[in-house]
Design an enzyme around this catalytic site. Structure first.
Site, short mmCIF file in Angstrom:
data_model
loop_
_atom_site.label_atom_id
_atom_site.label_comp_id
_atom_site.label_asym_id
_atom_site.label_seq_id
_atom_site.Cartn_x
_atom_site.Cartn_y
_atom_site.Cartn_z
N CYS A 58 51.50 26.54 93.72
CA CYS A 58 52.10 25.21 93.81
C CYS A 58 51.67 24.52 95.10
O CYS A 58 51.64 23.29 95.16
CB CYS A 58 53.61 25.32 93.74
SG CYS A 58 54.24 26.59 94.84
N GLU A 82 62.10 24.00 92.15
CA GLU A 82 60.86 24.19 92.92
C GLU A 82 59.73 23.88 91.96
O GLU A 82 59.40 24.69 91.09
CB GLU A 82 60.77 25.64 93.44
CG GLU A 82 61.90 26.08 94.34
CD GLU A 82 61.89 25.39 95.70
OE1 GLU A 82 60.89 24.73 96.03
OE2 GLU A 82 62.89 25.49 96.42
P1 NAD Z 1 56.75 26.07 83.18
O1 NAD Z 1 57.57 24.91 83.60
O2 NAD Z 1 55.95 25.99 81.96
O3 NAD Z 1 57.69 27.37 82.99
C1 NAD Z 1 58.50 27.86 84.03
C2 NAD Z 1 59.59 28.72 83.42
O4 NAD Z 1 60.47 27.90 82.67
C3 NAD Z 1 59.10 29.81 82.48
O5 NAD Z 1 59.84 30.99 82.69
C4 NAD Z 1 59.41 29.22 81.11
O6 NAD Z 1 59.62 30.19 80.10
C5 NAD Z 1 60.71 28.49 81.41
N1 NAD Z 1 61.04 27.41 80.46
C6 NAD Z 1 60.24 26.70 79.65
N2 NAD Z 1 60.96 25.78 78.95
C7 NAD Z 1 62.24 25.91 79.36
C8 NAD Z 1 63.45 25.23 79.02
N3 NAD Z 1 63.49 24.23 78.14
N4 NAD Z 1 64.59 25.61 79.64
C9 NAD Z 1 64.58 26.59 80.57
N5 NAD Z 1 63.47 27.29 80.91
C10 NAD Z 1 62.31 26.95 80.32
O7 NAD Z 1 55.86 26.43 84.43
P2 NAD Z 1 54.69 27.51 84.54
O8 NAD Z 1 53.50 27.01 83.79
O9 NAD Z 1 55.23 28.85 84.20
O10 NAD Z 1 54.40 27.49 86.11
C11 NAD Z 1 53.50 26.62 86.73
C12 NAD Z 1 54.23 25.53 87.47
O11 NAD Z 1 55.14 26.09 88.41
C13 NAD Z 1 53.30 24.65 88.28
O12 NAD Z 1 53.64 23.31 88.10
C14 NAD Z 1 53.58 25.08 89.71
O13 NAD Z 1 53.29 24.11 90.67
C15 NAD Z 1 55.03 25.40 89.65
N6 NAD Z 1 55.42 26.27 90.75
C16 NAD Z 1 56.17 25.74 91.77
C17 NAD Z 1 56.52 26.54 92.86
C18 NAD Z 1 57.33 25.98 94.00
O14 NAD Z 1 57.82 26.76 94.80
N7 NAD Z 1 57.49 24.67 94.13
C19 NAD Z 1 56.12 27.87 92.89
C20 NAD Z 1 55.37 28.37 91.84
C21 NAD Z 1 55.02 27.56 90.77
#
Ligand code: NAD
Length: 523
Positions: free
Chosen positions: A278, A244
């Site tokens: 998002c 997502e």
């Molecule tokens: P991010 O990708 O930086 O982090 C998301 C999660 O992934 C965090 O828990 C982080 O610690 C973890 N992570 C980071 N590196 C990783 C790795 N190498 N392996 C596994 N996990 C890892 O995102 P963010 O800044 O926390 O969130 C914002 C983003 O989320 C925006 O792009 C937003 O659009 C998206 N989002 C999407 C939805 C949806 O339903 N489509 C909902 C909410 C947020």
């Protein structure tokens, strides 16, 4: 300047800070990879007992967790508000209320949603065959979640995974670990075995360890870049992933729309949660004939918004959650202004504030060469362009690498639906914005770079199970027509089957029935 990104301390901890004030709220462990592996091992041991419970019993546990949440609604909303900077009212409206609804929905409906289903198998049924699908738990589901909806996003998936009979290991965002631990606290007190649901707080390294831990499925919510890294790492173990990811969601306002309501919708859709959703309205296209009035209404509504700390009961907009994201917003706005855009209101950090407050910003004179129209801004920015024809509006809406949600505004539902069905997104709303993640019954997920797979609704619940096909032959006493031996007569029959049986017509099949009977009874 308040720093909202928690630092690792010497004792390998995360420090959670209020992004509006910089104040430390609490600390959480930075879980090491070997501890993540142990958590997954414990989950695997505990899962069969949980799966052996009836769906009704599992539903009762979820409903108990729901009662605990309701009794602590204010405290939980305050925690969410302090960790993210969002107004308390918004935490209740956009995180707690939809999740409470989702909990009762899946607690009550999962049994019928996952009851076995008969599959029509056409003419094979004439040969005494039948087929049905059953749904079994996957085992251990790993959930990795972001900071923008730190309660609703992971909790919804935890509920669906548990109802389907799985154990869960959740890795919440490093910016909102305390909200993740609060979810754990609620389920512990509701009676979920401590091995069945675990939370491993930590940063990307902890998330990467969960990806490598051998879980049976990964539900990842976050940015496109991290999502790709997760999918790549998961491919090594052939672990299925649901992604997502981000969005650049368009709002199309047709010439017959209710201008005032569309303007209010745009302002809420773009600025709720400081634009850090998002499914936020990230770009708006308005018909040129109503553009002046629409933009005027948008600016008036935006200027009315009260921006303050989330605990202020009259706050419409709080602070942003993430300093890194503030810099992305600044970069997009600066680039747009350099290329000729005009900020009608906002355009900068809130002056004289230490927190991550960014003014709600309305931009015009923008175009698709600007990052603010192409890349996810994820902040309180509403860029507005005009269009001349419906076809042009559809082209502009679809001119994106993302496809999460979109909205079309029209006085004519039929016209709105026609345009909506031409827009490439996982969800397209008519006269609505942003909120459908809050509907438990409807599927949620994106097209293109916005992701893979679904969460919510039956489609989302099916992501939490392994689907098995059971096929039964009631004529187990005679060999199949297509088994050995391949005689010349058999070859003739197979040609007849290709022409007649495979046509799907019972009448055509009857024409080869004598040959079929002969082969059946000759052997
Ligand atoms: P991010 O990708 O930086 O982090 C998301 C999660 O992934 C965090 O828990 C982080 O610690 C973890 N992570 C980071 N590196 C990783 C790795 N190498 N392996 C596994 N996990 C890892 O995102 P963010 O800044 O926390 O969130 C914002 C983003 O989320 C925006 O792009 C937003 O659009 C998206 N989002 C999407 C939805 C949806 O339903 N489509 C909902 C909410 C947020």
């Amino acid at each position: 300047m308040a720093q909202s990104i928690p630092a690792k301390s010497e004792r390998a901890e995360l420090i959670s800070r209020d992004p509006a004030t910089g104040e430390q709220i609490g600390r959480a462990p930075l879980t090491m990879p070997e501890e993540v592996a142990r958590a997954v091992g414990r989950a695997r041991e505990a899962q069969p007992k949980w799966a052996a419970q009836s769906m009704a019993d599992r539903g009762r546990v979820i409903m108990k967790a729901r009662r605990i949440i309701l009794s602590e609604l204010e405290d939980i909303a305050l925690l969410i508000s302090r960790e993210t900077g969002k107004p308390i009212s918004e935490a209740i409206a956009m995180e707690l209320t939809p999740t409470l609804d989702l909990m009762q929905y899946f607690a009550r409906k999962s049994e019928s949603l996952l009851s076995s289903r008969r599959i029509g198998i056409g003419q094979y049924a004439l040969m005494g065959r039948s087929s049905y699908e059953i749904y079994k738990p996957l085992g251990v589901v790993g959930i990795i979640s972001p900071w923008n909806f730190p309660w609703a996003t992971p909790l919804d998936e935890v509920v669906m995974a548990l109802m389907a009979g799985n154990a869960v290991v959740l890795k919440p965002s490093e910016l909102t670990p305390l909200t993740g631990l609060k979810i754990k606290d609620v389920f512990d007190r509701a009676g979920v075995d401590t091995g069945v649901f675990q939370v491993v707080t930590g940063d990307g390294s902890t998330g990467a360890a969960l990806v490598a831990s051998g879980v049976d499925k990964l539900m990842f919510t976050g940015s496109v870049g991290t999502g790709k890294r997760v999918a790549e790492a998961a491919a090594k173990y052939l672990t299925p992933v649901v992604l997502e990811l981000g969005g650049k969601d368009p709002m199309v306002v047709l010439d017959d729309a209710n201008i005032q309501n569309a303007a209010r919708g745009a302002v809420w859709g773009a600025f709720a949660n400081s634009g850090q959703a998002c499914a936020s309205v990230e770009r708006c296209y308005v018909h040129e004939s109503i553009a002046d009035q629409f933009v005027k209404e948008v600016v008036t509504e935006t200027k009315r918004l009260h921006q303050s700390v989330g605990t202020d009961k009259t706050a419409d907009i709080g602070s942003m959650t993430n300093e890194h994201q503030v810099r992305v917003v600044e970069r997009h706005i600066d680039e747009a202004l350099d290329k000729g855009a005009t900020a009608l209101t906002g355009g900068r950090r809130v002056p004289a504030s230490d927190g991550a407050f960014f003014e709600p910003t309305v931009l015009i004179n923008v175009n698709h060469d600007m990052e603010v129209m192409r890349e996810e801004t994820f902040g309180p920015v509403l860029p507005i362009m005009t269009f001349k024809t419906d076809d042009q509006a559809v082209r502009m809406a679809n001119d994106s690498s993302y496809g999460l949600t979109a909205s079309v505004w029209s006085g004519s539902i039929a016209r709105g639906r026609r345009i909506a069905e031409r827009i490439d997104a996982g969800t397209v709303m008519v006269n609505e914005v942003l909120y459908t993640h809050g509907i438990a019954q409807t599927p949620w997920g994106g097209l293109k770079q916005s992701g893979l797979g679904r969460t919510h609704g039956r489609a989302g619940l099916l992501e939490m199970v392994s689907t098995r096909h059971i096929h039964v032959n009631r004529f187990g006493f005679i060999p199949d027509l297509w088994w050995f031996s391949y005689t010349p007569e058999a070859g003739q029959l197979f040609r007849g089957l290709a022409r007649r049986f495979a046509s799907g017509s019972v009448f055509q099949t009857l024409l080869v029935l004598p040959q079929m009977l002969r082969r059946w009874f000759e052997r």
